[in-house]
Design a protein around this motif. Structure first.
Motif, PDB file in Angstrom:
ATOM      1  N   GLY A  84       0.807  -1.208   0.000  1.00  0.00           N
ATOM      2  CA  GLY A  84       0.000   0.000   0.000  1.00  0.00           C
ATOM      3  C   GLY A  84       0.843   1.263   0.000  1.00  0.00           C
ATOM      4  O   GLY A  84       0.553   2.224  -0.729  1.00  0.00           O
ATOM      5  N   ILE A  85       1.897   1.277   0.822  1.00  0.00           N
ATOM      6  CA  ILE A  85       2.794   2.436   0.850  1.00  0.00           C
ATOM      7  C   ILE A  85       3.466   2.614  -0.507  1.00  0.00           C
ATOM      8  O   ILE A  85       3.558   3.730  -1.040  1.00  0.00           O
ATOM      9  N   LEU A  86       3.935   1.499  -1.090  1.00  0.00           N
ATOM     10  CA  LEU A  86       4.603   1.563  -2.388  1.00  0.00           C
ATOM     11  C   LEU A  86       3.664   2.091  -3.466  1.00  0.00           C
ATOM     12  O   LEU A  86       4.036   2.957  -4.273  1.00  0.00           O
ATOM     13  N   GLU A  87       2.434   1.577  -3.491  1.00  0.00           N
ATOM     14  CA  GLU A  87       1.463   2.039  -4.490  1.00  0.00           C
ATOM     15  C   GLU A  87       1.190   3.530  -4.352  1.00  0.00           C
ATOM     16  O   GLU A  87       1.098   4.260  -5.359  1.00  0.00           O
ATOM     17  N   LYS A  88       1.074   3.993  -3.126  1.00  0.00           N
ATOM     18  CA  LYS A  88       0.804   5.406  -2.879  1.00  0.00           C
ATOM     19  C   LYS A  88       1.959   6.276  -3.371  1.00  0.00           C
ATOM     20  O   LYS A  88       1.747   7.332  -3.993  1.00  0.00           O
ATOM     21  N   GLU A  89       3.194   5.844  -3.109  1.00  0.00           N
ATOM     22  CA  GLU A  89       4.355   6.612  -3.549  1.00  0.00           C
ATOM     23  C   GLU A  89       4.471   6.628  -5.070  1.00  0.00           C
ATOM     24  O   GLU A  89       4.836   7.650  -5.664  1.00  0.00           O
ATOM     25  N   LYS A  90       4.136   5.517  -5.706  1.00  0.00           N
ATOM     26  CA  LYS A  90       4.195   5.474  -7.172  1.00  0.00           C
ATOM     27  C   LYS A  90       3.164   6.416  -7.790  1.00  0.00           C
ATOM     28  O   LYS A  90       3.445   7.084  -8.792  1.00  0.00           O
ATOM     29  N   LYS A  91       1.994   6.484  -7.198  1.00  0.00           N
ATOM     30  CA  LYS A  91       0.956   7.382  -7.712  1.00  0.00           C
ATOM     31  C   LYS A  91       1.396   8.834  -7.613  1.00  0.00           C
ATOM     32  O   LYS A  91       0.989   9.676  -8.426  1.00  0.00           O
ATOM     33  N   LYS A  92       2.238   9.133  -6.619  1.00  0.00           N
ATOM     34  CA  LYS A  92       2.749  10.495  -6.445  1.00  0.00           C
ATOM     35  C   LYS A  92       3.982  10.760  -7.307  1.00  0.00           C
ATOM     36  O   LYS A  92       4.530  11.869  -7.283  1.00  0.00           O
ATOM     37  N   GLY A  93       4.436   9.710  -8.037  1.00  0.00           N
ATOM     38  CA  GLY A  93       5.672   9.841  -8.813  1.00  0.00           C
ATOM     39  C   GLY A  93       6.905   9.875  -7.943  1.00  0.00           C
ATOM     40  O   GLY A  93       7.934  10.449  -8.326  1.00  0.00           O
TER      41      GLY A  93
END
Length: 316
Positions: free
Chosen positions: A228-237
């Motif tokens: 979940g943390i990784l997905e969130k960071e990827k969405k933020k670039g």
């Protein structure tokens, strides 16, 4: 190891029977395990912030130029665990892990206690405790003679691995990571070179229970999971890149099925880093760390592979 398969895959089902399988194997090596010198140090503000550091009695094996230091964070589902397990095998666990890497490979090993739910732990406290351990290594251990240059490695098992990934991924710890990140070594100091994630649930699927809610937060079990943390960071670039660091994900053959699934999803998602993956033949969720220092080749094979991974990450 041959006695593990009939125990099944459920962590609660295999826990005590697995300790029973390995207790006498470790006790038989008690004098050897206790021959490795260790010290206890306080690394943070609470009484829980204690670590044991196991010192090798020989230089590290080639190709290390800097001093290899391996930090181990045990599992325990956010509710249990200690750097010395006094309930089994004459309190030899996790000294057996420290002895294995120190005596065979000249690696300095740190086993750190971190806050559990009973100590008020709540996400992201695990990442905060990893940060405090890294701070102690940077500010204290690296000032010790012979430790001016350190190649740092993190080995997180189960819940301990979740805390490692929180520190590796969360923007809360970006500044802490940057202190120990560089593609190449240009001077003395501490450089993170690798992280081993052993038996880590990178998410929990649809699981929702009181322990997960207590640590990760009501309605935030997925959001605060490693994936979940990784997905969130990827969405933020802002996907973490970790220059100079390799990641090694290990899943035991007899681990719960979710760990295989979540590991593959995590690997597929984290494309910006160098990740390798392996399965530990014959082991279950509890057995890998218990098998070290038994002197049995197939029990210790994963530890040999971890040592080879450390060597492959070493400062060139």
């Amino acid at each position: 190891m041959d006695k593990l398969r009939p125990l099944g895959r459920g962590v609660d089902d295999v826990l005590l029977p697995t300790f029973a399988v390995y207790a006498q194997l470790l006790i038989a090596k008690e004098s050897e395990i206790r021959s490795t010198r260790y010290e206890t140090h306080k690394y943070g503000p609470t009484a829980r912030h204690q670590l044991d550091i196991y010192y090798p009695n020989k230089p590290p094996t080639a190709p290390f130029r800097a001093k290899p230091v391996l930090v181990f964070l045990y599992g325990g589902g956010f509710v249990s665990g200690n750097k010395v397990n006094e309930e089994f095998a004459h309190s030899l666990i996790f000294g057996n892990l420290g002895h294995f890497f120190a005596s065979k490979y000249g690696v300095t090993v740190i086993v750190a206690d971190y806050r559990l739910i009973v100590h008020g732990a709540k996400h992201p406290s695990g990442g905060e405790d990893v940060k405090l351990v890294v701070d102690w290594i940077v500010n204290t251990l690296s000032k010790k003679e012979g430790y001016e240059s350190i190649d740092l490695f993190l080995l997180g098992n189960s819940a301990g691995g979740i805390h490692v990934t929180t520190w590796l991924l969360s923007p809360l710890f970006k500044e802490s990571r940057e202190v120990v990140l560089a593609e190449e070594r240009k001077s003395t100091g501490v450089l993170l070179r690798g992280a081993i994630l052993l038996g880590v649930p990178f998410h929990w699927g649809k699981e929702d229970n009181s322990i997960l809610r207590a640590y990760l937060g009501q309605g935030k079990i997925r959001e605060n999971s490693s994936l979940g943390i990784l997905e969130k960071e990827k969405k933020k670039g802002a996907e973490p890149t970790l220059p100079g660091v390799k990641i090694n994900i290990l899943v035991s053959e007899l681990d719960p099925e979710l760990l295989f699934v979540s590991a593959q999803e995590f690997i597929k998602e984290w494309t910006a880093v160098d990740i390798s993956y392996a399965e530990l033949e014959g082991h279950n969720h509890i057995s890998p760390q218990l098998g070290l220092s038994t002197g049995i080749e197939k029990e210790e094979a994963w530890g040999v592979e971890v040592a080879e991974f450390l060597k492959s990450c070493a400062t060139k």
